[in-house]
Design an enzyme around this catalytic site. Structure first.
Site, PDB file in Angstrom:
ATOM      1  N   ASP A 154     -58.008  30.333  11.176  1.00  0.00           N
ATOM      2  CA  ASP A 154     -57.386  30.243  12.507  1.00  0.00           C
ATOM      3  C   ASP A 154     -58.258  29.495  13.509  1.00  0.00           C
ATOM      4  O   ASP A 154     -59.280  28.907  13.152  1.00  0.00           O
ATOM      5  CB  ASP A 154     -57.036  31.639  13.028  1.00  0.00           C
ATOM      6  CG  ASP A 154     -58.258  32.415  13.453  1.00  0.00           C
ATOM      7  OD1 ASP A 154     -59.332  32.179  12.881  1.00  0.00           O
ATOM      8  OD2 ASP A 154     -58.145  33.259  14.366  1.00  0.00           O
ATOM      9  N   ASP A 159     -61.996  33.299  12.241  1.00  0.00           N
ATOM     10  CA  ASP A 159     -62.200  34.649  11.704  1.00  0.00           C
ATOM     11  C   ASP A 159     -61.028  35.153  10.863  1.00  0.00           C
ATOM     12  O   ASP A 159     -61.167  36.113  10.129  1.00  0.00           O
ATOM     13  CB  ASP A 159     -62.568  35.644  12.812  1.00  0.00           C
ATOM     14  CG  ASP A 159     -61.546  35.721  13.920  1.00  0.00           C
ATOM     15  OD1 ASP A 159     -60.540  34.980  13.864  1.00  0.00           O
ATOM     16  OD2 ASP A 159     -61.757  36.524  14.859  1.00  0.00           O
ATOM     17  N   ARG A 160     -59.871  34.503  10.960  1.00  0.00           N
ATOM     18  CA  ARG A 160     -58.733  34.932  10.130  1.00  0.00           C
ATOM     19  C   ARG A 160     -58.632  34.080   8.870  1.00  0.00           C
ATOM     20  O   ARG A 160     -59.165  32.978   8.825  1.00  0.00           O
ATOM     21  CB  ARG A 160     -57.420  34.786  10.903  1.00  0.00           C
ATOM     22  CG  ARG A 160     -57.314  35.727  12.065  1.00  0.00           C
ATOM     23  CD  ARG A 160     -55.929  35.655  12.669  1.00  0.00           C
ATOM     24  NE  ARG A 160     -55.819  36.684  13.696  1.00  0.00           N
ATOM     25  CZ  ARG A 160     -54.672  37.162  14.156  1.00  0.00           C
ATOM     26  NH1 ARG A 160     -53.530  36.686  13.707  1.00  0.00           N
ATOM     27  NH2 ARG A 160     -54.663  38.112  15.075  1.00  0.00           N
ATOM     28  N   LYS A 197     -64.578  39.722  11.628  1.00  0.00           N
ATOM     29  CA  LYS A 197     -63.887  39.297  10.426  1.00  0.00           C
ATOM     30  C   LYS A 197     -64.273  37.845  10.161  1.00  0.00           C
ATOM     31  O   LYS A 197     -64.750  37.157  11.064  1.00  0.00           O
ATOM     32  CB  LYS A 197     -62.390  39.473  10.576  1.00  0.00           C
ATOM     33  CG  LYS A 197     -61.794  38.791  11.771  1.00  0.00           C
ATOM     34  CD  LYS A 197     -60.415  39.388  12.075  1.00  0.00           C
ATOM     35  CE  LYS A 197     -59.808  38.740  13.301  1.00  0.00           C
ATOM     36  NZ  LYS A 197     -59.030  39.685  14.101  1.00  0.00           N
ATOM     37  N   SER A 237     -58.573  32.866  19.886  1.00  0.00           N
ATOM     38  CA  SER A 237     -58.264  33.031  18.472  1.00  0.00           C
ATOM     39  C   SER A 237     -57.159  32.101  17.992  1.00  0.00           C
ATOM     40  O   SER A 237     -57.275  30.895  18.099  1.00  0.00           O
ATOM     41  CB  SER A 237     -57.940  34.490  18.199  1.00  0.00           C
ATOM     42  OG  SER A 237     -57.807  34.713  16.828  1.00  0.00           O
ATOM     43  N   HIS A 238     -56.070  32.676  17.532  1.00  0.00           N
ATOM     44  CA  HIS A 238     -54.984  31.890  16.936  1.00  0.00           C
ATOM     45  C   HIS A 238     -53.962  31.456  17.978  1.00  0.00           C
ATOM     46  O   HIS A 238     -52.986  30.794  17.633  1.00  0.00           O
ATOM     47  CB  HIS A 238     -54.295  32.754  15.890  1.00  0.00           C
ATOM     48  CG  HIS A 238     -53.951  34.090  16.446  1.00  0.00           C
ATOM     49  ND1 HIS A 238     -54.908  35.053  16.670  1.00  0.00           N
ATOM     50  CD2 HIS A 238     -52.794  34.595  16.890  1.00  0.00           C
ATOM     51  CE1 HIS A 238     -54.335  36.115  17.218  1.00  0.00           C
ATOM     52  NE2 HIS A 238     -53.061  35.858  17.367  1.00  0.00           N
ATOM     53  N   ARG A 270     -58.037  37.492  27.546  1.00  0.00           N
ATOM     54  CA  ARG A 270     -57.239  36.302  27.212  1.00  0.00           C
ATOM     55  C   ARG A 270     -56.221  36.048  28.297  1.00  0.00           C
ATOM     56  O   ARG A 270     -55.507  36.965  28.695  1.00  0.00           O
ATOM     57  CB  ARG A 270     -56.491  36.514  25.896  1.00  0.00           C
ATOM     58  CG  ARG A 270     -57.379  36.271  24.739  1.00  0.00           C
ATOM     59  CD  ARG A 270     -56.613  36.189  23.461  1.00  0.00           C
ATOM     60  NE  ARG A 270     -57.540  36.537  22.401  1.00  0.00           N
ATOM     61  CZ  ARG A 270     -57.193  36.800  21.166  1.00  0.00           C
ATOM     62  NH1 ARG A 270     -55.926  36.761  20.820  1.00  0.00           N
ATOM     63  NH2 ARG A 270     -58.092  37.097  20.270  1.00  0.00           N
ATOM     64  N   ASP A 316     -60.501  30.225  15.757  1.00  0.00           N
ATOM     65  CA  ASP A 316     -61.938  30.503  15.866  1.00  0.00           C
ATOM     66  C   ASP A 316     -62.575  30.878  14.538  1.00  0.00           C
ATOM     67  O   ASP A 316     -63.737  31.294  14.499  1.00  0.00           O
ATOM     68  CB  ASP A 316     -62.198  31.591  16.920  1.00  0.00           C
ATOM     69  CG  ASP A 316     -61.539  32.907  16.556  1.00  0.00           C
ATOM     70  OD1 ASP A 316     -60.485  32.889  15.887  1.00  0.00           O
ATOM     71  OD2 ASP A 316     -62.079  33.968  16.936  1.00  0.00           O
TER      72      ASP A 316
HETATM   73  C1  G1P Z   1     -53.877  41.125  17.090  1.00  0.00           C
HETATM   74  C2  G1P Z   1     -53.852  41.756  15.720  1.00  0.00           C
HETATM   75  C3  G1P Z   1     -55.117  42.557  15.502  1.00  0.00           C
HETATM   76  C4  G1P Z   1     -56.343  41.681  15.717  1.00  0.00           C
HETATM   77  C5  G1P Z   1     -56.256  40.995  17.075  1.00  0.00           C
HETATM   78  C6  G1P Z   1     -57.380  39.997  17.272  1.00  0.00           C
HETATM   79  O1  G1P Z   1     -53.941  42.124  18.077  1.00  0.00           O
HETATM   80  O2  G1P Z   1     -52.713  42.577  15.550  1.00  0.00           O
HETATM   81  O3  G1P Z   1     -55.114  43.104  14.207  1.00  0.00           O
HETATM   82  O4  G1P Z   1     -57.508  42.438  15.663  1.00  0.00           O
HETATM   83  O5  G1P Z   1     -55.007  40.305  17.194  1.00  0.00           O
HETATM   84  O6  G1P Z   1     -57.370  38.980  16.303  1.00  0.00           O
HETATM   85  P1  G1P Z   1     -52.659  42.653  18.897  1.00  0.00           P
HETATM   86  O7  G1P Z   1     -52.006  41.452  19.513  1.00  0.00           O
HETATM   87  O8  G1P Z   1     -51.750  43.271  17.868  1.00  0.00           O
HETATM   88  O9  G1P Z   1     -53.191  43.651  19.875  1.00  0.00           O
HETATM   89 ZN    ZN Z   2     -59.358  34.584  15.410  1.00  0.00          ZN
END
Ligand code: G1P
Ligand code: ZN
Length: 542
Positions: A276, A280-281, A375, A112-113, A21, A278
């Site tokens: 979210d 998955d949340r 997820k 993702s988010h 990312r 993508d």
């Molecule tokens: C964060 C969340 C983790 C999740 C990941 C991807 O990661 O805490 O549970 O799997 O996003 O969605 P982190 O930023 O804490 O490494």
């Molecule tokens: Zn996501």
């Protein structure tokens, strides 16, 4: 014509908790995406003759990145690439397609988010043939490839029309453009009692699903409104936008505040949910009743037998270590194993593949099962709808029953975002160095029972992953966990996880921050966030 472009390794192309990312403009730099994609191909032993799945959450640069990756797959001899129409696939749908079509793997474009757009974030993740995020040995091989890269191969060809379903040709590679929703919706129909959920909606049950201008909109509309009969308009913000409407598509009470306001107001429907960027949340909220992701996982485990796809029972369950231990007590009551893994969905893959776990979840709004290897936001929503239909209860009633039976784990996460990387690393190193002295010590009014740096040995392949977070258990049935985020794109983010279990049937309806006050004070005493980071309070509290 296939071109071979001379390049040099680019620093920092190391996949984190969930793929690579970076800021979108970093991915747009000449050769940045190309270098990483070629490194994926090199790291997995090439894509010659292979079947791949490709799609993303539709954020800014998704469409261009899909075209580049298709030309690179063709240049390296992939047999076929299955692409979601217009380059779109939710992460769960991509995982399902990889499995259903027997693909060798897939590339998912998403951060993702994290917000999208030219000033937002972009991401690339490789999933293996089981449909799950590449495990550490694969991401390490990819990273190694990024450090040794000398050239990449790309086909010179015009853009494909990604809107047109069917088989296209790119050099010798077949590009199959598929409806991104159809297979996934059919899978959901096999797992859940759609008749019961349809009857629930027909009886006047009302819900609001906030797709947050992200990828789940088309999926939620097709499943909730079209197939299950939720009234039109139950799904809002349903058109995926490249910048998610300028929002932050993270389904929690902070970022989904409009939904929270609705659900706690006088016009609240029976059920609220969000997903979210993508897909998955998930966020689950009843009328006047927010459900933490850790509690949601525990409730789902305790009630899964009511859902057709899980009527045969659970083989085991798993949670990420920082997630609350609410799940553990359900597992104990069911007499099944409960695993605690490092943060990140990739650590569940082996447990799911080996049939040791059926359900898994993370406190960060991720819940899922062995139906895919990611997820799955909508799946969690359907789980809840099926459970509510079967139990004929409201969300608040389900929660009250659950806590009365299993006790309540008050839980919260405090994030210090984009703090100075040096200060954050120093804090974690100092904590690590002082662990031995902590056992038996007092932090505020709490007494430390154990203090450790979490490491995980995978029971399936024996691999060991160390330094996964500082975990402190207190004598008073409380816990504090600290770890650095592996998904940020600027500075460091420190996550502080706080948990306390109530002793008896009393005190089940407190405000979580109040119930956790002593654990919060212990964390401040230990870490002195105010002095170290110059922040009066955490940036995000969930
Ligand atoms: C964060 C969340 C983790 C999740 C990941 C991807 O990661 O805490 O549970 O799997 O996003 O969605 P982190 O930023 O804490 O490494
Ligand atoms: Zn996501």
């Amino acid at each position: 014509m296939i071109e071979t472009i001379v390049t040099r390794p680019i620093d920092g192309q190391k996949p984190g908790t969930s793929g690579l990312r970076k800021k979108t403009r970093v991915f747009q730099e000449p050769g940045y995406l190309e270098n990483f994609v070629q490194s994926i191909w090199n790291g997995i032993g090439g894509v010659q003759g292979k079947l791949l799945v490709l799609g993303g959450d539709g954020r800014f640069f998704n469409d261009q990145a899909v075209q580049i990756i298709l030309r690179m797959a063709a240049a390296s001899g992939a047999a076929r690439v299955i692409v979601g129409q217009n380059g779109l696939l939710s992460t769960p749908a991509a995982s399902h397609l990889i499995r259903a079509r027997g693909a060798d793997g897939g590339v998912i474009l998403s951060a993702s988010h994290n917000p999208g757009g030219p000033e937002g974030d972009f991401g690339v993740k490789f999933n293996t043939a089981n449909g799950g995020p590449a495990p550490e040995r694969v991401t390490e091989a990819i990273f190694r490839a990024t450090t040794e890269l000398e050239e990449y191969r790309i086909l010179r060809a015009p853009d494909l029309d990604l809107g047109e379903l069917g088989i296209h040709r790119l050099h010798e590679t077949e590009v199959e453009i598929v409806d991104p929703v159809a297979d996934y919706a059919a899978l959901m129909e096999r797992l859940f009692d759609f008749d019961a959920i349809r009857a629930l909606f027909a009886s006047g049950f009302r819900m609001r699903f906030d797709a947050m201008h992200a990828i789940t909109g088309p999926y939620a509309r097709a499943i909730l409104e079209t197939r299950l009969g939720a009234p039109a308009g139950s799904v809002i913000n349903a058109t995926p936008l490249p910048d998610f409407g300028g929002g932050h598509p993270d389904p929690n009470p902070v970022w989904a505040h409009e939904l929270m306001a609705l659900m706690t107001g006088p016009e609240a429907p029976d059920f609220g949910a969000a997903s979210d960027g993508d897909g998955d949340r998930n966020m689950i909220v009843g009328r006047g009743q927010y459900v933490t992701p850790s509690d949601s996982l525990a409730v789902i485990a305790a009630n899964a037998h009511l859902v057709p796809g899980y009527a045969g029972g659970l083989k085991g369950v798993a949670r990420s270590m920082p997630s609350s231990a609410a799940l553990d007590r359900v597992a104990e009551a069911l007499g099944i194993a409960c695993y605690a893994t490092p943060t990140g969905w990739k650590f569940f893959g082996n447990l799911l593949d080996a049939g040791r776990a059926t359900l898994c979840g993370e406190e960060s709004a991720g819940t899922g099962s062995d139906h895919i290897r990611e997820k799955d936001g909508l799946w969690a929503v359907l789980m809840w709808l099926n459970i509510l239909a079967a139990r004929e209860q409201s969300v608040a009633e389900v929660m009250a029953d659950h806590w009365a039976r299993f006790r309540r784990n008050y839980y919260s996460r405090h994030d210090y975002e984009e703090v100075d990387s040096g200060a954050a690393t120093t804090l974690v190193e100092e904590l690590r160095a002082g662990l031995d002295r902590l056992a038996g010590a007092r932090l505020g009014v709490l007494r430390v029972r154990t203090a450790e740096d979490f490491s995980y040995s995978d029971p399936v392949d024996g691999s060991v992953t160390t330094k996964q977070g500082i975990q402190i258990h207190f004598v008073e049935d409380a816990r504090l966990v600290l770890r650095l985020s592996g998904t940020g794109t600027a500075g460091a983010t420190l996550r502080v996880y706080l948990e306390r279990v109530v002793a008896g049937p009393e005190g089940l309806a407190e405000d979580p921050q109040a119930a956790l006050a002593e654990v919060i004070a212990a964390a401040e005493e230990l870490c002195m966030f105010k002095t170290r980071f110059g922040r009066a309070a955490p940036d995000v509290v969930t």
